[in-house]
Design a protein around this motif. Structure first.
Motif, PDB file in Angstrom:
ATOM      1  N   LEU A  68      -9.328 -14.516   3.172  1.00 56.59           N
ATOM      2  CA  LEU A  68      -8.347 -13.430   3.124  1.00 56.59           C
ATOM      3  C   LEU A  68      -8.208 -12.826   1.726  1.00 56.59           C
ATOM      4  O   LEU A  68      -7.435 -11.883   1.541  1.00 56.59           O
ATOM      5  N   ARG A 106      -0.345  -7.889  -0.219  1.00 63.02           N
ATOM      6  CA  ARG A 106      -1.225  -7.793   0.942  1.00 63.02           C
ATOM      7  C   ARG A 106      -1.773  -9.157   1.331  1.00 63.02           C
ATOM      8  O   ARG A 106      -1.860  -9.484   2.528  1.00 63.02           O
ATOM      9  N   TYR A 148       0.950 -11.095   3.103  1.00 57.98           N
ATOM     10  CA  TYR A 148       1.115 -10.591   4.469  1.00 57.98           C
ATOM     11  C   TYR A 148      -0.049 -11.036   5.356  1.00 57.98           C
ATOM     12  O   TYR A 148       0.154 -11.421   6.519  1.00 57.98           O
ATOM     13  N   ALA A 149      -1.262 -10.950   4.821  1.00 53.46           N
ATOM     14  CA  ALA A 149      -2.446 -11.311   5.606  1.00 53.46           C
ATOM     15  C   ALA A 149      -2.427 -12.774   6.002  1.00 53.46           C
ATOM     16  O   ALA A 149      -2.863 -13.139   7.105  1.00 53.46           O
ATOM     17  N   TRP A 201      -2.910 -13.718   9.808  1.00 57.77           N
ATOM     18  CA  TRP A 201      -4.216 -14.227  10.230  1.00 57.77           C
ATOM     19  C   TRP A 201      -4.377 -15.739  10.206  1.00 57.77           C
ATOM     20  O   TRP A 201      -5.296 -16.259  10.849  1.00 57.77           O
ATOM     21  N   TRP A 235       1.158  -3.331   4.941  1.00 59.85           N
ATOM     22  CA  TRP A 235       1.358  -4.053   6.204  1.00 59.85           C
ATOM     23  C   TRP A 235       0.838  -3.239   7.386  1.00 59.85           C
ATOM     24  O   TRP A 235       0.149  -3.774   8.263  1.00 59.85           O
ATOM     25  N   GLN A 263      -1.500  -1.079   7.464  1.00 61.10           N
ATOM     26  CA  GLN A 263      -2.967  -1.069   7.464  1.00 61.10           C
ATOM     27  C   GLN A 263      -3.523  -2.400   7.972  1.00 61.10           C
ATOM     28  O   GLN A 263      -4.507  -2.426   8.732  1.00 61.10           O
ATOM     29  N   LEU A 264      -2.897  -3.503   7.576  1.00 60.75           N
ATOM     30  CA  LEU A 264      -3.328  -4.812   8.062  1.00 60.75           C
ATOM     31  C   LEU A 264      -3.207  -4.898   9.579  1.00 60.75           C
ATOM     32  O   LEU A 264      -4.118  -5.392  10.262  1.00 60.75           O
ATOM     33  N   ASP A 307      -5.837  -2.638  11.309  1.00 58.89           N
ATOM     34  CA  ASP A 307      -7.164  -3.253  11.251  1.00 58.89           C
ATOM     35  C   ASP A 307      -7.266  -4.435  12.213  1.00 58.89           C
ATOM     36  O   ASP A 307      -8.304  -4.627  12.862  1.00 58.89           O
ATOM     37  N   ALA A 308      -6.188  -5.228  12.310  1.00 56.03           N
ATOM     38  CA  ALA A 308      -6.202  -6.385  13.204  1.00 56.03           C
ATOM     39  C   ALA A 308      -6.318  -5.959  14.657  1.00 56.03           C
ATOM     40  O   ALA A 308      -7.054  -6.561  15.445  1.00 56.03           O
TER      41      ALA A 308
END
Length: 380
Positions: free
Chosen positions: A27, A46, A49-50, A54, A240, A242-243, A246-247
């Protein structure tokens, strides 16, 4: 998006630390250092948050706010907390809660220590604006934690709220459910290839299989749950969003493997099916109602993973012994060529399998000291 490095601690079940290190490295985390039951790491917002979104094996992610190694009394602790600039951490219009963990410190009452930290934060705000954050122990905007060990005190801000193992798909509890984060960690430890068949012959509420389906779909475990950090003053909305975008784009609608589960208890299977539906994997797992002695897999499994009853959880007496004997018979006759992984919290009960393990991995299932045992049915 801010690039300022933040210090974090991610907690996990004992035995899963190396898996968590791999996740965090993937990550983009830096300064990674293993601890007992968790991992220290650094990164920007980021990355924090990731980790919440994840990590499959972490149960908590906390941001370090401040630390001191000269705390001798509760007065020292109070003054230390007041040195922190709380303006970007919690606003006076928000709610907070404090949890304390203490060992070898001047005070042994964790509730008293948590109260002192809360008082320090509130007094900091009163001195500046004559108002203070409120306390909400159920759903605080900013969950805080203080860890006081000897003379060292560390202040954390908890990013996750309820434990990360609570994915949000389990509609009800069954007796002795397997922790979702531990189940995902065990799947990683087995080396299971998501393109190959997986069998859980004593699946209970289906945790192994649901976690396996999400791994096969590349679905982020935190995708459908909320996090308190989205209500923080320094929340980076763009990072957040964007994460999450993308997820969602990574989720594969179909899986290429056979996931099979069976159990003798209809009630557990009913919960498994409801959980699978809530997890978005309905129809991706085959559930069957069978006694272990009569189970015959529809698809020959490449990997078997199972958390049988071992006395401290469920079952006792001859019924328990018969279940383990039945499992051993199934592995020998119905799972030829497979690699079987059996979680056990009782070193004596495993002899009833009639098999010899080739690997033993120590793990903790809640308070129970367990071993994840490998059996190579190619050699049985």
């Amino acid at each position: 998006m801010t690039s300022r490095p933040h210090r974090y601690f991610a907690a996990c079940s004992l035995g899963l630390e190396e898996l968590l290190i791999t996740e965090l490295r993937d990550l983009g985390a830096g300064a990674i250092k293993a601890q007992r039951g968790g991992v220290d790491f650094e990164g920007d917002l980021r990355v924090g948050y990731a980790a919440c979104l994840w990590s499959r094996v972490a149960i908590r992610v906390q941001e370090e706010l401040a630390a001191r190694n000269d705390i001798r009394t509760d007065r020292d602790l109070y003054q230390f907390v007041r040195t922190v600039n709380w303006s970007s951490i919690v606003k006076p219009t928000q709610t907070m809660a404090v949890n304390a963990s203490i060992r070898d410190a001047a005070h042994t009452n964790s509730m008293f220590v948590a109260q002192r930290v809360k008082d320090a934060v509130c007094d900091w705000w009163r001195d500046r604006e004559d108002r203070r954050p409120s306390v909400d122990r159920t759903r605080p905007d900013v969950p805080l934690k203080v860890v006081w060990r000897g003379r060292e005190a560390i202040l954390y801000r908890d990013l996750v709220g309820p434990s990360l193992h609570k994915r949000g798909y389990r509609p009800a509890q069954v007796r002795s459910p397997l922790n979702e984060a531990l189940a995902a960690g065990i799947l990683r430890l087995t080396g299971w290839d998501p393109n190959t068949a997986l069998l859980d012959p004593m699946c209970g509420s289906g945790t192994f299989l649901i976690e396996a389906a999400h791994i096969a779909m590349d679905r982020a475990p935190g995708l459908e749950r909320g996090f308190p950090f989205t209500r923080w003053p320094d929340f980076d909305t763009g990072a957040w969003n964007q994460l999450v975008t993308d997820a969602r784009a990574r989720v594969r609608p179909d899986i290429r493997c056979s996931l099979q589960g069976s159990d003798r208890h209809r009630g557990a299977l009913a919960i498994a099916k409801k959980s699978a539906a809530a997890a978005g994997v309905e129809g991706k797992i085959i559930f069957t109602h069978r006694e272990i002695q009569s189970l015959r897999p529809r698809v020959p499994p490449r990997t078997v993973v199972v958390n049988p009853p071992y006395g401290q959880r469920l079952g006792e007496g001859q019924d328990l012994i018969d279940a383990w004997k039945g499992l051993g018979d199934l592995l020998r006759t119905g799972c030829r060529g497979a690699t079987a992984w059996v979680l056990s919290g009782d070193p004596e009960i495993t002899r009833h399998l009639g098999l010899k393990s080739t690997e033993r991995i120590p793990l903790m299932n809640g308070p129970i000291d367990c071993r994840l045992l490998r059996y190579d049915m190619r050699d049985a």
